[in-house]
Design an enzyme around this catalytic site. Structure first.
Site, short mmCIF file in Angstrom:
data_model
loop_
_atom_site.label_atom_id
_atom_site.label_comp_id
_atom_site.label_asym_id
_atom_site.label_seq_id
_atom_site.Cartn_x
_atom_site.Cartn_y
_atom_site.Cartn_z
N ASN A 196 0.87 -1.18 0.00
CA ASN A 196 0.00 0.00 0.00
C ASN A 196 0.91 1.23 0.00
O ASN A 196 1.50 1.58 1.02
CB ASN A 196 -0.88 -0.05 1.26
N ARG A 207 -2.66 -2.16 -3.29
CA ARG A 207 -3.84 -1.33 -3.06
C ARG A 207 -3.77 -0.15 -4.02
O ARG A 207 -2.81 0.61 -4.02
CB ARG A 207 -3.87 -0.81 -1.62
N HIS A 256 -12.82 3.46 0.00
CA HIS A 256 -12.87 2.41 1.04
C HIS A 256 -13.63 1.17 0.54
O HIS A 256 -14.16 0.40 1.33
CB HIS A 256 -13.59 2.88 2.32
N GLU A 300 -8.46 -4.79 5.32
CA GLU A 300 -8.27 -4.51 3.90
C GLU A 300 -7.14 -5.35 3.31
O GLU A 300 -7.22 -5.79 2.17
CB GLU A 300 -8.02 -3.01 3.69
#
Ligand code: AMP
Length: 405
Positions: A7, A90, A179, A383
């Site tokens: 990420n 991500r 999100h 996540e």
């Protein structure tokens, strides 16, 4: 399969290595101050956290240091880079181009770059991170998991702004939502907890963290969400205003003699509960200040909860009813008082809040009475695990395709 989850921010890179068979996190950490000096944090599950300074002039060096640390003979979790079977990235903004996770081919990366205008702060660093990983792991499959993808099922009535349609056609100016990985993970887990199929229930997910958003998930598909073109729209957040009359921007720029960029900086970084309270963006500080009688901290907490309640009411009507309302992320999982402030007002929807059941943090549980028609729950988000699952699904599909051919 061992999956590396990445990420990337503009000067940071969070990582995790997950064994997808057991879904066990082998190690995780963070590179900070990339392009400045460089600090690496590493934690092998079950061992002490390590933190040290190391030169990271760019993301490539950061990824290289992460891989070196993961292979460290003493503290590492792999012996060679080949043990990483796939990398899940991500990705923030996929525009209208990506409704699901996808293998990051050069063509896909070019398409992501083509929507950089929509997320100038977030998309370029993620692309830099992917490029760094590809250079160091040229044969390892890379998968992109988009924050916007889950919301692509929103109908036009929910995503269109009341602006001239030509701006949507020319510039793709519309509501996207963010999100998404969390909203998908939490809504699916909620169905599992309730013993139902996602297709058979309507869920409202309240992702309440430093950035907050709420979504209406009807029969497993997102039909509306509170964030828009960017993550600024919707709920009042830690430092972001959420919904305001756009005229405030012009008015404040004139009164305070600010440029457009300076005014947007106020709306993004100095507003929200921080701006209202003048105390902090952190709900722990706000709770303490309010308990000591700080009136503005109390207004901030009340305004935050009120906005969430308003969205829950709107989304209940938008879906023609709701079966479960779920709290997740830093505030949703941990802030008992904020949950109570919201949940207490939902009785008119058939959600009976159970104050005694609400006294827990950071784990799954019901906070409605056993007989409540509409269930109220806390479901911690994950996540990284969601990215890992999507990555495995895509990479396994590739292997099956190759065998099939
Ligand atoms: P996130 O962005 O999901 O990491 O959420 C971060 C926010 O969660 C922090 O800014 C705090 O406001 C909130 N938070 C975390 N732990 C607690 C806690 N124990 N009590 C109240 N708020 C918390």
């Amino acid at each position: 399969m061992k999956v590396l989850i990445i990420n990337c921010g503009s000067s940071s890179l969070k990582y995790q290595v997950i064994d997808s068979d057991t879904e066990f996190v082998l190690a995780k950490g963070l590179c900070e101050r990339i392009g400045i000096d460089g600090v690496l944090t590493y934690e092998k599950t079950g061992s002490e956290k390590i933190k040290y300074e190391a030169a990271m002039p760019a993301h490539k060096e950061a990824v290289s240091l992460v891989l070196k640390q993961l292979m460290d003979p003493k503290d590492g979790v792999i012996k060679s880079i080949d043990e990483i079977n796939a990398v899940g990235h991500r990705m923030v903004h996929g525009g209208e181009k990506f409704a699901c996770s996808t293998l990051l081919t050069q063509e896909v990366l070019d398409t992501v770059a083509s929507v950089n205008d929509l997320a100038p702060l977030h998309n370029p660093p993620t692309l830099v991170g992917v490029a760094a990983c590809k250079e160091l792991m040229p044969t390892t499959p890379m998968v992109g998991v988009f924050d916007t993808a889950f919301h692509q099922t929103m109908p036009a009535e929910a995503y269109i702004y009341g602006l001239p349609y030509e701006y949507y056609e020319k510039y793709a100016v519309r509501r996207y939502g963010f999100h998404g990985t969390s909203h998908k993970f939490v809504s699916q887990r909620t169905a599992e907890i309730l013993g139902k199929k996602p297709e058979d229930i309507n869920v409202i997910v309240c992702h309440l963290g430093n950035g907050s958003s709420i979504s209406a998930v009807k029969g497993g598909k997102c039909v509306d969400t509170s964030m828009g073109l960017t993550p600024l729209e919707g709920l009042i957040m830690g430092t972001r205003s959420g919904d305001i009359d756009p005229t405030c921007i012009q008015f404040l720029a004139q009164k305070e003699n600010l440029t457009l960029d300076e005014t947007m900086n106020v709306i993004n970084k100095k507003s929200g509960v921080l701006g209202i309270s003048g105390v902090s963006s952190d709900f722990r500080d706000l709770g303490d200040a309010a308990a000591e009688g700080n009136e503005r901290a109390q207004i901030a907490l009340d305004a935050f909860a009120y906005r969430v309640v308003k969205f829950i009411g709107a989304y209940t009507v938008a879906m023609g009813g709701v079966d479960a309302i779920v709290f997740t992320a830093g505030i949703g999982e941990n802030d008992i008082s904020t949950r109570a402030r919201i949940a207490k007002r939902l009785g008119c929807l058939g959600a009976e809040f159970d104050e005694a059941a609400n006294n827990f943090r950071g784990k799954e549980g019901f906070i409605s009475t056993p007989d409540s028609k509409v269930k109220l729950l806390v479901v911690p988000t994950n996540e990284e695990l969601a990215i890992c699952r999507d990555t495995v699904e895509i990479v396994t599909g590739l292997v099956e395709d190759a065998v099939g051919k």
